[in-house]
Design a protein around this motif. Sequence first.
Motif, short mmCIF file in Angstrom:
data_model
loop_
_atom_site.label_atom_id
_atom_site.label_comp_id
_atom_site.label_asym_id
_atom_site.label_seq_id
_atom_site.Cartn_x
_atom_site.Cartn_y
_atom_site.Cartn_z
N PRO A 160 0.82 -1.22 0.00
CA PRO A 160 0.00 0.00 0.00
C PRO A 160 0.85 1.27 0.00
CG PRO A 160 -0.88 -1.59 1.54
CD PRO A 160 0.45 -2.12 1.09
N ALA A 161 2.02 1.23 0.64
CA ALA A 161 2.91 2.39 0.63
C ALA A 161 3.41 2.66 -0.78
CB ALA A 161 4.09 2.15 1.58
N ARG A 162 3.79 1.61 -1.47
CA ARG A 162 4.23 1.76 -2.86
C ARG A 162 3.08 2.28 -3.72
NH1 ARG A 162 4.76 -3.43 -5.31
NH2 ARG A 162 2.71 -2.96 -6.10
N TYR A 163 1.89 1.73 -3.51
CA TYR A 163 0.71 2.16 -4.27
C TYR A 163 0.48 3.66 -4.06
CZ TYR A 163 -4.03 2.48 -6.04
OH TYR A 163 -5.15 2.86 -6.75
N LEU A 164 0.61 4.12 -2.83
CA LEU A 164 0.44 5.53 -2.52
C LEU A 164 1.46 6.38 -3.28
CD1 LEU A 164 -0.78 7.92 -0.94
CD2 LEU A 164 0.79 7.33 0.93
N THR A 165 2.71 6.00 -3.23
CA THR A 165 3.73 6.81 -3.91
C THR A 165 3.56 6.79 -5.43
OG1 THR A 165 5.34 5.00 -3.88
CG2 THR A 165 5.42 6.56 -2.07
N GLU A 166 3.17 5.65 -5.97
CA GLU A 166 3.00 5.57 -7.43
C GLU A 166 1.76 6.32 -7.91
OE1 GLU A 166 2.99 1.37 -8.25
OE2 GLU A 166 5.17 1.23 -8.10
N ASN A 167 0.79 6.54 -7.03
CA ASN A 167 -0.46 7.19 -7.41
C ASN A 167 -0.71 8.50 -6.67
OD1 ASN A 167 -1.86 5.04 -9.22
ND2 ASN A 167 -1.02 3.91 -7.49
N MET A 168 0.36 9.09 -6.16
CA MET A 168 0.22 10.30 -5.35
C MET A 168 -0.51 11.41 -6.09
SD MET A 168 0.49 11.74 -2.49
CE MET A 168 1.64 10.96 -1.43
N GLY A 169 -0.31 11.53 -7.39
CA GLY A 169 -0.97 12.58 -8.16
C GLY A 169 -2.49 12.53 -8.05
N THR A 170 -3.06 11.34 -8.06
CA THR A 170 -4.52 11.22 -7.96
C THR A 170 -4.99 11.07 -6.52
OG1 THR A 170 -4.38 8.84 -8.34
CG2 THR A 170 -4.77 10.23 -10.26
N LEU A 171 -4.14 10.60 -5.64
CA LEU A 171 -4.55 10.35 -4.25
C LEU A 171 -4.34 11.55 -3.33
CD1 LEU A 171 -3.17 6.74 -3.85
CD2 LEU A 171 -5.56 7.42 -4.07
N GLU A 172 -3.47 12.44 -3.73
CA GLU A 172 -3.11 13.57 -2.88
C GLU A 172 -4.32 14.35 -2.37
OE1 GLU A 172 0.01 17.31 -3.06
OE2 GLU A 172 -0.65 16.39 -4.92
N ALA A 173 -5.27 14.59 -3.23
CA ALA A 173 -6.46 15.37 -2.85
C ALA A 173 -7.33 14.65 -1.82
CB ALA A 173 -7.28 15.70 -4.09
N GLN A 174 -7.15 13.34 -1.69
CA GLN A 174 -7.96 12.56 -0.75
C GLN A 174 -7.35 12.50 0.65
OE1 GLN A 174 -8.88 8.69 -2.45
NE2 GLN A 174 -8.74 9.58 -4.50
N ILE A 175 -6.13 12.98 0.80
CA ILE A 175 -5.47 12.95 2.11
C ILE A 175 -6.04 14.07 2.96
CG2 ILE A 175 -3.27 13.14 3.32
CD1 ILE A 175 -1.93 12.01 0.78
N SER A 176 -6.51 13.72 4.13
CA SER A 176 -7.20 14.69 4.99
C SER A 176 -6.23 15.71 5.59
CB SER A 176 -7.92 13.96 6.12
OG SER A 176 -6.98 13.47 7.07
N ASP A 177 -6.80 16.85 5.98
CA ASP A 177 -6.01 17.86 6.67
C ASP A 177 -5.46 17.31 7.98
OD1 ASP A 177 -6.40 19.72 4.66
OD2 ASP A 177 -8.03 20.76 5.69
#
Length: 143
Positions: A108-125
């Motif tokens: 999941p950590a690798r998945y996050l880094t590889e998809n940060m462009g699309t996932l970044e907006a979903q990370i909460s404040d």
Amino acid sequence: AQKGLRVATLIDFQKQHLQMIENLYKRKLLGKNHVLTFADFTKKQEADIEDMFEPDFYLALVNDEYKAQLDKPIPIADLKPFPRILAAIEDYCEQHPLKAGALNHYRPARYLTENMGTLEAQISDATLNRFEDAFRTLNRLLS
């Protein structure tokens, strides 16, 4: 050669690791205030880096990364209450084994880094604030 070296660490914390951490202080390998745990920033009794994220977000990472090996996405409501999200997911996977292989928390950590462009907006404040607090605290200890 190590005199004057400034070192701090940020580590996962489970109650079973308390003695190991205490030994770092007793052996004078690190000062007590230079050993930080993710529990310090999540305000939980136990925490891994995965707990810095909101549980729903982290579970979505697992579901996306393992979608080919899951019969269905893991519902958050089906997770037993464990202090750490990773322990809850591991327990679920013991009861509902993956189609192939075993759960690996690096994926999941690798998945996050590889998809940060699309996932970044979903990370909460709240998540961003926890990480910012952790890095500010570490930087303060090292400066």
